[in-house]
Motif scaffolding. Structure first.
Motif, PDB file in Angstrom:
ATOM      1  N   PHE A  99      48.473  45.921  -7.363  1.00  0.00           N
ATOM      2  CA  PHE A  99      46.584  44.923  -8.254  1.00  0.00           C
ATOM      3  C   PHE A  99      47.429  43.012  -8.442  1.00  0.00           C
ATOM      4  CE2 PHE A  99      44.673  48.854  -9.341  1.00  0.00           C
ATOM      5  CZ  PHE A  99      43.772  48.787  -8.203  1.00  0.00           C
ATOM      6  N   GLY A 100      48.955  43.937  -8.813  1.00  0.00           N
ATOM      7  CA  GLY A 100      49.580  42.470  -8.658  1.00  0.00           C
ATOM      8  C   GLY A 100      49.554  41.927 -10.465  1.00  0.00           C
ATOM      9  N   PHE A 101      50.064  40.758 -10.754  1.00  0.00           N
ATOM     10  CA  PHE A 101      49.790  40.321 -12.214  1.00  0.00           C
ATOM     11  C   PHE A 101      48.301  40.798 -12.789  1.00  0.00           C
ATOM     12  CE2 PHE A 101      49.346  36.945 -15.196  1.00  0.00           C
ATOM     13  CZ  PHE A 101      50.584  37.048 -16.212  1.00  0.00           C
ATOM     14  N   VAL A 102      47.265  40.165 -12.006  1.00  0.00           N
ATOM     15  CA  VAL A 102      46.215  40.145 -12.767  1.00  0.00           C
ATOM     16  C   VAL A 102      45.629  41.484 -13.223  1.00  0.00           C
ATOM     17  CG1 VAL A 102      43.890  39.246 -11.735  1.00  0.00           C
ATOM     18  CG2 VAL A 102      45.268  37.611 -10.857  1.00  0.00           C
ATOM     19  N   GLY A 103      45.318  42.095 -12.036  1.00  0.00           N
ATOM     20  CA  GLY A 103      44.912  43.493 -12.154  1.00  0.00           C
ATOM     21  C   GLY A 103      45.739  44.243 -13.169  1.00  0.00           C
ATOM     22  N   CYS A 104      47.450  44.487 -14.103  1.00  0.00           N
ATOM     23  CA  CYS A 104      47.464  44.481 -14.482  1.00  0.00           C
ATOM     24  C   CYS A 104      47.335  43.488 -15.556  1.00  0.00           C
ATOM     25  CB  CYS A 104      49.527  43.986 -14.291  1.00  0.00           C
ATOM     26  SG  CYS A 104      50.134  45.343 -13.792  1.00  0.00           S
ATOM     27  N   ILE A 105      47.119  42.892 -15.778  1.00  0.00           N
ATOM     28  CA  ILE A 105      46.207  42.161 -17.277  1.00  0.00           C
ATOM     29  C   ILE A 105      45.054  42.674 -17.104  1.00  0.00           C
ATOM     30  CG2 ILE A 105      45.650  39.750 -18.022  1.00  0.00           C
ATOM     31  CD1 ILE A 105      48.416  40.342 -18.263  1.00  0.00           C
ATOM     32  N   GLY A 106      44.167  42.803 -16.093  1.00  0.00           N
ATOM     33  CA  GLY A 106      43.087  43.431 -16.259  1.00  0.00           C
ATOM     34  C   GLY A 106      43.083  44.349 -16.555  1.00  0.00           C
ATOM     35  N   ILE A 107      43.961  45.966 -16.208  1.00  0.00           N
ATOM     36  CA  ILE A 107      43.934  47.147 -16.709  1.00  0.00           C
ATOM     37  C   ILE A 107      44.794  47.303 -18.389  1.00  0.00           C
ATOM     38  CG2 ILE A 107      46.104  49.131 -16.959  1.00  0.00           C
ATOM     39  CD1 ILE A 107      45.622  49.024 -13.517  1.00  0.00           C
ATOM     40  N   ILE A 108      45.621  45.998 -18.937  1.00  0.00           N
ATOM     41  CA  ILE A 108      45.907  46.300 -20.512  1.00  0.00           C
ATOM     42  C   ILE A 108      44.481  45.777 -21.330  1.00  0.00           C
ATOM     43  CG2 ILE A 108      47.458  44.063 -21.581  1.00  0.00           C
ATOM     44  CD1 ILE A 108      49.428  44.219 -19.560  1.00  0.00           C
ATOM     45  N   ILE A 109      43.844  45.039 -20.468  1.00  0.00           N
ATOM     46  CA  ILE A 109      42.579  44.401 -21.796  1.00  0.00           C
ATOM     47  C   ILE A 109      42.553  45.262 -21.594  1.00  0.00           C
ATOM     48  CG2 ILE A 109      40.166  42.913 -21.638  1.00  0.00           C
ATOM     49  CD1 ILE A 109      42.304  40.774 -19.934  1.00  0.00           C
ATOM     50  N   VAL A 110      41.433  46.423 -20.362  1.00  0.00           N
ATOM     51  CA  VAL A 110      40.865  47.470 -20.523  1.00  0.00           C
ATOM     52  C   VAL A 110      41.378  48.622 -21.848  1.00  0.00           C
ATOM     53  CG1 VAL A 110      39.366  49.762 -19.135  1.00  0.00           C
ATOM     54  CG2 VAL A 110      39.857  47.306 -18.567  1.00  0.00           C
ATOM     55  N   PRO A 116      61.337  56.709  -8.386  1.00  0.00           N
ATOM     56  CA  PRO A 116      60.853  58.120  -9.056  1.00  0.00           C
ATOM     57  C   PRO A 116      59.671  58.569 -10.060  1.00  0.00           C
ATOM     58  CG  PRO A 116      63.065  58.078  -8.348  1.00  0.00           C
ATOM     59  CD  PRO A 116      62.369  56.477  -8.835  1.00  0.00           C
ATOM     60  N   GLU A 117      58.255  59.526 -10.142  1.00  0.00           N
ATOM     61  CA  GLU A 117      57.746  59.575 -10.817  1.00  0.00           C
ATOM     62  C   GLU A 117      56.997  58.375 -10.755  1.00  0.00           C
ATOM     63  OE1 GLU A 117      56.792  62.003 -13.282  1.00  0.00           O
ATOM     64  OE2 GLU A 117      58.796  63.374 -11.380  1.00  0.00           O
ATOM     65  N   LEU A 118      56.836  57.834  -9.630  1.00  0.00           N
ATOM     66  CA  LEU A 118      55.314  56.756  -9.494  1.00  0.00           C
ATOM     67  C   LEU A 118      54.130  57.107  -9.467  1.00  0.00           C
ATOM     68  CD1 LEU A 118      55.522  53.919  -8.767  1.00  0.00           C
ATOM     69  CD2 LEU A 118      54.814  54.176  -6.213  1.00  0.00           C
ATOM     70  N   HIS A 119      53.875  58.401  -9.060  1.00  0.00           N
ATOM     71  CA  HIS A 119      52.823  58.653  -9.528  1.00  0.00           C
ATOM     72  C   HIS A 119      52.383  58.894 -11.060  1.00  0.00           C
ATOM     73  CE1 HIS A 119      54.799  62.826  -9.566  1.00  0.00           C
ATOM     74  NE2 HIS A 119      54.226  63.477 -10.379  1.00  0.00           N
ATOM     75  N   ASN A 120      53.167  59.302 -11.857  1.00  0.00           N
ATOM     76  CA  ASN A 120      53.315  59.694 -13.013  1.00  0.00           C
ATOM     77  C   ASN A 120      53.178  58.663 -14.111  1.00  0.00           C
ATOM     78  OD1 ASN A 120      52.448  61.380 -15.637  1.00  0.00           O
ATOM     79  ND2 ASN A 120      54.170  63.060 -14.578  1.00  0.00           N
ATOM     80  N   ASP A 121      54.965  58.350 -15.116  1.00  0.00           N
ATOM     81  CA  ASP A 121      55.537  57.449 -15.456  1.00  0.00           C
ATOM     82  C   ASP A 121      55.039  56.254 -15.094  1.00  0.00           C
ATOM     83  OD1 ASP A 121      55.692  59.987 -17.399  1.00  0.00           O
ATOM     84  OD2 ASP A 121      58.141  60.139 -17.017  1.00  0.00           O
ATOM     85  N   PHE A 122      55.673  56.528 -14.429  1.00  0.00           N
ATOM     86  CA  PHE A 122      55.415  54.518 -13.171  1.00  0.00           C
ATOM     87  C   PHE A 122      54.200  54.082 -13.023  1.00  0.00           C
ATOM     88  CE2 PHE A 122      60.336  55.547 -14.992  1.00  0.00           C
ATOM     89  CZ  PHE A 122      60.455  54.051 -15.364  1.00  0.00           C
ATOM     90  N   ILE A 123      52.864  54.618 -12.669  1.00  0.00           N
ATOM     91  CA  ILE A 123      52.017  54.147 -12.048  1.00  0.00           C
ATOM     92  C   ILE A 123      51.932  52.749 -12.734  1.00  0.00           C
ATOM     93  CG2 ILE A 123      50.347  54.506 -14.534  1.00  0.00           C
ATOM     94  CD1 ILE A 123      49.467  56.024 -10.730  1.00  0.00           C
ATOM     95  N   PHE A 124      52.052  52.118 -14.227  1.00  0.00           N
ATOM     96  CA  PHE A 124      52.126  50.615 -14.064  1.00  0.00           C
ATOM     97  C   PHE A 124      52.653  49.858 -13.079  1.00  0.00           C
ATOM     98  CE2 PHE A 124      52.083  46.766 -17.000  1.00  0.00           C
ATOM     99  CZ  PHE A 124      50.548  46.886 -16.611  1.00  0.00           C
ATOM    100  N   ALA A 125      54.152  50.171 -13.219  1.00  0.00           N
ATOM    101  CA  ALA A 125      54.867  49.517 -11.870  1.00  0.00           C
ATOM    102  C   ALA A 125      54.068  50.002 -10.402  1.00  0.00           C
ATOM    103  CB  ALA A 125      55.595  50.742 -11.590  1.00  0.00           C
ATOM    104  N   HIS A 126      52.996  50.975  -9.802  1.00  0.00           N
ATOM    105  CA  HIS A 126      52.667  50.777  -8.819  1.00  0.00           C
ATOM    106  C   HIS A 126      51.536  49.946  -9.023  1.00  0.00           C
ATOM    107  CE1 HIS A 126      51.432  52.007  -5.040  1.00  0.00           C
ATOM    108  NE2 HIS A 126      50.522  52.503  -5.337  1.00  0.00           N
ATOM    109  N   ALA A 127      50.573  49.613 -10.285  1.00  0.00           N
ATOM    110  CA  ALA A 127      49.490  49.515 -10.136  1.00  0.00           C
ATOM    111  C   ALA A 127      49.900  47.421 -10.620  1.00  0.00           C
ATOM    112  CB  ALA A 127      49.241  49.190 -11.772  1.00  0.00           C
ATOM    113  N   GLY A 171      53.128  40.082  -6.989  1.00  0.00           N
ATOM    114  CA  GLY A 171      52.880  38.253  -6.700  1.00  0.00           C
ATOM    115  C   GLY A 171      51.955  38.485  -7.965  1.00  0.00           C
ATOM    116  N   VAL A 172      50.766  38.088  -7.558  1.00  0.00           N
ATOM    117  CA  VAL A 172      49.510  37.694  -8.766  1.00  0.00           C
ATOM    118  C   VAL A 172      48.966  38.305  -8.349  1.00  0.00           C
ATOM    119  CG1 VAL A 172      47.677  35.404  -8.645  1.00  0.00           C
ATOM    120  CG2 VAL A 172      50.064  35.268  -8.794  1.00  0.00           C
ATOM    121  N   PHE A 173      48.150  38.399  -7.311  1.00  0.00           N
ATOM    122  CA  PHE A 173      46.912  39.735  -6.618  1.00  0.00           C
ATOM    123  C   PHE A 173      48.091  40.562  -5.960  1.00  0.00           C
ATOM    124  CE2 PHE A 173      45.283  34.808  -6.473  1.00  0.00           C
ATOM    125  CZ  PHE A 173      44.805  35.248  -7.708  1.00  0.00           C
ATOM    126  N   GLY A 174      48.763  41.112  -5.804  1.00  0.00           N
ATOM    127  CA  GLY A 174      48.558  42.444  -5.254  1.00  0.00           C
ATOM    128  C   GLY A 174      49.242  42.585  -4.053  1.00  0.00           C
TER     129      GLY A 174
END
Length: 386
Positions: A282-293, A267-278, A250-253
């Motif tokens: 952390f939600g949409f807001v957290g993902c945008i924050g990661i992309i900004i960094v 599968p591979e959540l800790h590696n190639d698909f870590i952004f999916a776990h983020a 969702g928005v805030f995770g």
């Protein structure tokens, strides 16, 4: 105020603290995400235990230390040691084709070696050696690089690491090497004639890969992007799960420790698909924050390339920029299902000790070009303050 800038002596070592803080923030977030996975036992079927987040933490500490050490060494002295680190790197990579090489669970390529109980991915080390050696090569021949012989040698230099990882079956890393090569060449005084010819050469290269190297499985991974939902062998299953996981936050995770019953297994959540776990943590807001960094890291490396002491430093920074930009674009593209799954980790966030340390070393090289630049500038300096 007589001048907007003041030239300061460059002999005092200075760190690009903004860049170093940004990459370490990503490394800390990655470690927390992997800890979240292991503590919730999301990936219990894959045998993901507590050793993974501990390895990530140790790699972060080692990488940060190595980065600071490298930043204190003049990059112009480092490249002169190419005759030492290039042969050593090639020998280490060659071990993947011996009995020491193996294919990691969940991977398509035989690109790892086991030495004294420690798993290493030599292609990550080869990225460092290539950026340094190719930067030196470009700086030596830049004025004459458009002559056929020099261009041929540059292409050969760039083609060697690409060919090696293709033989390993690591097509994702081959694309990364090609991107590094491309960004460094474009930053040099390459003729527009070669730039016009480049798309046709690239198309020919893709055709050769498609008809001679890619398996039917790899081809399906690419074709399914243009025809989603038509996969008879469920090849897109992993990406579908990744999107569901990304959206589930969702928005805030859901938070770092929501528990395995709350998280979606990928599968591979800790590696190639870590952004999916983020996304689910952390939600949409957290993902945008990661992309900004991550965008800040890429842009800061690019900006540092503009203030280097010489062309050698610029080429090193542009090689680093090509690496980080391509990794970010391809990894997030995989999760969003706009790029095929080809095993490219998210810089400083995905699990992987060798990748973490090697990328920190590359950041150290960028920091070295920043610290040893010709002049520092102090904006809005008032001469009356002397």
């Amino acid at each position: 105020m007589k001048s907007a800038f003041k030239k300061l002596p460059a002999n005092k070592h200075s760190l690009d603290l903004g860049l170093l803080f940004a990459v370490t923030l990503c490394a800390v977030l990655g470690t927390l995400l992997i800890y979240s996975i292991t503590s919730s036992e999301v990936s219990l079927d894959e045998g993901i235990g507590s050793s993974y987040w501990k390895t990530q933490l140790i790699s972060m500490i080692l990488g940060l230390t190595a980065s600071i050490i490298v930043s204190h060494i003049d990059y112009r002295k480092l490249v002169k040691l190419w005759f030492i680190f290039v042969p050593i790197t090639l020998m280490i990579v060659a071990l993947t084709f011996t009995s020491l090489g193996y294919q990691r669970d969940g991977a398509d390529d035989r690109g790892w070696i086991m030495i004294f109980g420690v798993s290493l991915q030599p292609s990550e080390v080869m990225k460092i050696a290539f950026i340094l050696s190719f930067s030196l090569h470009l700086s030596k021949v830049e004025e004459n690089m458009n002559k056929p012989l020099h261009m041929l040698l540059l292409l050969l230099h760039g083609g060697i690491p690409i060919g090696i990882v293709v033989l390993q079956g690591d097509y994702g890393t081959a694309i990364v090497f090609a991107a590094i090569f491309g960004f460094m060449m474009i930053s040099a005084n390459i003729s527009w004639k070669y730039l016009v010819a480049a798309p046709f050469v690239l198309a020919a290269g893709i055709a050769v890969m498609w008809f001679n190297f890619l398996s039917s499985f790899h081809k399906e991974r690419i074709l399914i992007l243009f025809n989603p939902g038509t996969d008879p062998e469920n090849i897109e299953y992993q990406q579908d799960l990744g999107i569901y996981a990304l959206q589930s936050g969702g928005v805030f995770g859901k938070g770092l420790f929501a528990g395995k019953n709350e998280y979606i297994y990928v599968p591979e959540l800790h590696n190639d698909f870590i952004f999916a776990h983020a996304g689910q943590v952390f939600g949409f807001v957290g993902c945008i924050g990661i992309i900004i960094v991550l965008a800040y890291i890429c842009l800061k490396v690019f900006a540092d390339s503009r203030i280097t002491r010489d062309r050698l430093g610029r080429f090193i920074c542009m090689g680093a920029f090509g690496l980080f930009f391509t990794h970010c674009l391809m990894n997030i593209g995989m999760v969003l299902k706009v790029a095929p799954v080809i095993g490219v980790p998210l810089p400083f966030i995905s699990g992987g000790g060798t990748a973490m340390v090697s990328m920190y070393v590359i950041i150290g090289l960028v920091l070295s070009t920043y610290a040893h630049r010709a002049v520092n500038y102090n904006v809005f300096y008032d001469e009356d303050e002397d």
